[in-house]
Design a protein around this motif. Structure first.
Motif, PDB file in Angstrom:
ATOM      1  N   GLU A  51       0.809  -1.217   0.000  1.00 35.83           N
ATOM      2  CA  GLU A  51       0.000   0.000   0.000  1.00 35.83           C
ATOM      3  C   GLU A  51       0.845   1.271   0.000  1.00 35.83           C
ATOM      4  O   GLU A  51       0.417   2.314  -0.484  1.00 35.83           O
ATOM      5  N   GLU A  52       2.049   1.202   0.574  1.00 32.48           N
ATOM      6  CA  GLU A  52       2.930   2.369   0.616  1.00 32.48           C
ATOM      7  C   GLU A  52       3.776   2.515  -0.648  1.00 32.48           C
ATOM      8  O   GLU A  52       4.568   3.441  -0.761  1.00 32.48           O
ATOM      9  N   GLY A  53       3.639   1.574  -1.577  1.00 34.11           N
ATOM     10  CA  GLY A  53       4.399   1.633  -2.817  1.00 34.11           C
ATOM     11  C   GLY A  53       5.748   0.944  -2.753  1.00 34.11           C
ATOM     12  O   GLY A  53       6.546   1.053  -3.675  1.00 34.11           O
ATOM     13  N   ASP A  54       6.025   0.244  -1.640  1.00 33.39           N
ATOM     14  CA  ASP A  54       7.292  -0.468  -1.508  1.00 33.39           C
ATOM     15  C   ASP A  54       7.179  -1.858  -2.148  1.00 33.39           C
ATOM     16  O   ASP A  54       6.135  -2.500  -2.071  1.00 33.39           O
ATOM     17  N   ALA A  55       8.270  -2.289  -2.750  1.00 36.72           N
ATOM     18  CA  ALA A  55       8.286  -3.600  -3.407  1.00 36.72           C
ATOM     19  C   ALA A  55       8.135  -4.712  -2.378  1.00 36.72           C
ATOM     20  O   ALA A  55       8.727  -4.663  -1.298  1.00 36.72           O
ATOM     21  N   ARG A  56       7.330  -5.701  -2.693  1.00 38.39           N
ATOM     22  CA  ARG A  56       7.176  -6.914  -1.889  1.00 38.39           C
ATOM     23  C   ARG A  56       8.049  -7.970  -2.568  1.00 38.39           C
ATOM     24  O   ARG A  56       7.699  -8.499  -3.609  1.00 38.39           O
ATOM     25  N   ILE A  57       9.193  -8.257  -1.983  1.00 34.76           N
ATOM     26  CA  ILE A  57      10.238  -9.045  -2.627  1.00 34.76           C
ATOM     27  C   ILE A  57       9.765 -10.433  -3.056  1.00 34.76           C
ATOM     28  O   ILE A  57       9.919 -10.815  -4.216  1.00 34.76           O
ATOM     29  N   GLY A  58       9.209 -11.210  -2.144  1.00 41.70           N
ATOM     30  CA  GLY A  58       8.762 -12.556  -2.485  1.00 41.70           C
ATOM     31  C   GLY A  58       7.666 -12.551  -3.525  1.00 41.70           C
ATOM     32  O   GLY A  58       7.688 -13.329  -4.486  1.00 41.70           O
ATOM     33  N   PRO A 128      19.466 -18.296  -1.826  1.00 44.97           N
ATOM     34  CA  PRO A 128      19.198 -18.277  -0.384  1.00 44.97           C
ATOM     35  C   PRO A 128      17.825 -18.889  -0.067  1.00 44.97           C
ATOM     36  O   PRO A 128      16.827 -18.566  -0.716  1.00 44.97           O
ATOM     37  N   THR A 129      17.800 -19.752   0.920  1.00 47.85           N
ATOM     38  CA  THR A 129      16.567 -20.433   1.319  1.00 47.85           C
ATOM     39  C   THR A 129      15.477 -19.421   1.626  1.00 47.85           C
ATOM     40  O   THR A 129      14.314 -19.619   1.255  1.00 47.85           O
ATOM     41  N   GLN A 130      15.821 -18.324   2.291  1.00 50.12           N
ATOM     42  CA  GLN A 130      14.814 -17.316   2.642  1.00 50.12           C
ATOM     43  C   GLN A 130      14.161 -16.722   1.403  1.00 50.12           C
ATOM     44  O   GLN A 130      12.984 -16.386   1.427  1.00 50.12           O
ATOM     45  N   ARG A 131      14.910 -16.585   0.310  1.00 48.29           N
ATOM     46  CA  ARG A 131      14.341 -16.054  -0.933  1.00 48.29           C
ATOM     47  C   ARG A 131      13.316 -17.034  -1.500  1.00 48.29           C
ATOM     48  O   ARG A 131      12.248 -16.636  -1.950  1.00 48.29           O
ATOM     49  N   VAL A 132      13.648 -18.316  -1.458  1.00 48.37           N
ATOM     50  CA  VAL A 132      12.727 -19.337  -1.959  1.00 48.37           C
ATOM     51  C   VAL A 132      11.477 -19.377  -1.081  1.00 48.37           C
ATOM     52  O   VAL A 132      10.348 -19.427  -1.587  1.00 48.37           O
ATOM     53  N   LEU A 133      11.660 -19.350   0.224  1.00 45.66           N
ATOM     54  CA  LEU A 133      10.524 -19.356   1.141  1.00 45.66           C
ATOM     55  C   LEU A 133       9.642 -18.128   0.925  1.00 45.66           C
ATOM     56  O   LEU A 133       8.403 -18.235   0.886  1.00 45.66           O
ATOM     57  N   ALA A 134      10.253 -16.955   0.759  1.00 46.24           N
ATOM     58  CA  ALA A 134       9.489 -15.724   0.558  1.00 46.24           C
ATOM     59  C   ALA A 134       8.706 -15.761  -0.757  1.00 46.24           C
ATOM     60  O   ALA A 134       7.613 -15.214  -0.855  1.00 46.24           O
ATOM     61  N   THR A 135       9.272 -16.432  -1.755  1.00 44.67           N
ATOM     62  CA  THR A 135       8.616 -16.509  -3.054  1.00 44.67           C
ATOM     63  C   THR A 135       7.387 -17.411  -3.018  1.00 44.67           C
ATOM     64  O   THR A 135       6.329 -17.048  -3.515  1.00 44.67           O
ATOM     65  N   TRP A 136       7.524 -18.583  -2.439  1.00 45.99           N
ATOM     66  CA  TRP A 136       6.489 -19.607  -2.579  1.00 45.99           C
ATOM     67  C   TRP A 136       5.560 -19.780  -1.389  1.00 45.99           C
ATOM     68  O   TRP A 136       4.456 -20.312  -1.545  1.00 45.99           O
ATOM     69  N   THR A 137       5.976 -19.379  -0.184  1.00 45.51           N
ATOM     70  CA  THR A 137       5.112 -19.553   0.984  1.00 45.51           C
ATOM     71  C   THR A 137       3.823 -18.749   0.775  1.00 45.51           C
ATOM     72  O   THR A 137       3.868 -17.598   0.370  1.00 45.51           O
ATOM     73  N   GLY A 138       2.724 -19.393   1.044  1.00 47.93           N
ATOM     74  CA  GLY A 138       1.418 -18.783   0.804  1.00 47.93           C
ATOM     75  C   GLY A 138       0.799 -19.265  -0.486  1.00 47.93           C
ATOM     76  O   GLY A 138      -0.319 -18.885  -0.825  1.00 47.93           O
ATOM     77  N   SER A 139       1.529 -20.121  -1.212  1.00 50.56           N
ATOM     78  CA  SER A 139       1.066 -20.616  -2.508  1.00 50.56           C
ATOM     79  C   SER A 139       1.057 -22.136  -2.591  1.00 50.56           C
ATOM     80  O   SER A 139       0.837 -22.684  -3.666  1.00 50.56           O
ATOM     81  N   LEU A 140       1.328 -22.805  -1.477  1.00 50.51           N
ATOM     82  CA  LEU A 140       1.551 -24.251  -1.507  1.00 50.51           C
ATOM     83  C   LEU A 140       0.336 -25.048  -1.064  1.00 50.51           C
ATOM     84  O   LEU A 140      -0.468 -24.578  -0.250  1.00 50.51           O
TER      85      LEU A 140
END
Length: 167
Positions: A51-58, A128-140
């Motif tokens: 909402e603030e216009g900041d990128a959501r990385i995952g 990095p594991t955190q990047r993978v988790l941020a990308t896919w968590t919430g979609s599994l």
């Protein structure tokens, strides 16, 4: 290219983009239904923002993956229909077939991400594991049954809609 990716009325293109749109909606990421060729080819530049216009990385990474994979699948099924099935002009891909192929493509990217995050397999180039988790968590699928770090769990699949489309 504009016609194939953004204007063609042949069965398949609209269905594939509706799958992408519905999948991304799970993560509160919006894309136009049936994006233009320009947007599809510019997928690596797309960003999901809060909402603030900041990128959501995952979410941004997931958006780019889904846009790219859907664009490529639209291209592949078009080539099959026009080139491989030239002698059968009435033949079209069914919605169930397109749905299965779309989920297979997205699951293949998930599996690749999981392998790329394994330092034993990828070494210094591991994602990095955190990047993978941020990308896919919430979609599994069955995500609540998975451990916090599910990247080493075989058989993890992206979530599918509760009700599969008919047809």
């Amino acid at each position: 290219m504009e016609h194939i990716l953004g204007e063609c009325e042949a069965a398949g293109r609209a269905h594939l983009w509706s799958l992408a749109e519905n999948f991304l909606r799970q993560r509160d990421v919006d894309i136009p239904n049936e994006p233009t060729a320009t947007l599809q080819l510019g997928a690596p530049l797309c960003e999901a923002k809060d909402e603030e216009g900041d990128a959501r990385i995952g979410e941004t990474r997931l958006l780019r993956i889904v846009m790219s994979e859907t664009t490529y699948l639209v291209w592949k099924v078009r080539c099959e229909r026009v080139v491989e099935w030239e002698a059968e002009p009435e033949r079209e891909h069914s919605k169930p077939e397109l749905t299965e192929r779309w989920y297979a493509a997205i699951n293949a990217r998930l599996e690749l991400d999981m392998k790329k995050s394994d330092k034993r397999l990828a070494g210094k180039r591991a994602t990095p594991t955190q990047r993978v988790l941020a990308t896919w968590t919430g979609s599994l699928q069955n995500e609540s049954d998975l451990p916090d770090d599910w990247t080493g769990v075989m058989g993890v699949l992206v979530g599918r809609p509760a009700v599969r489309p008919n047809g």
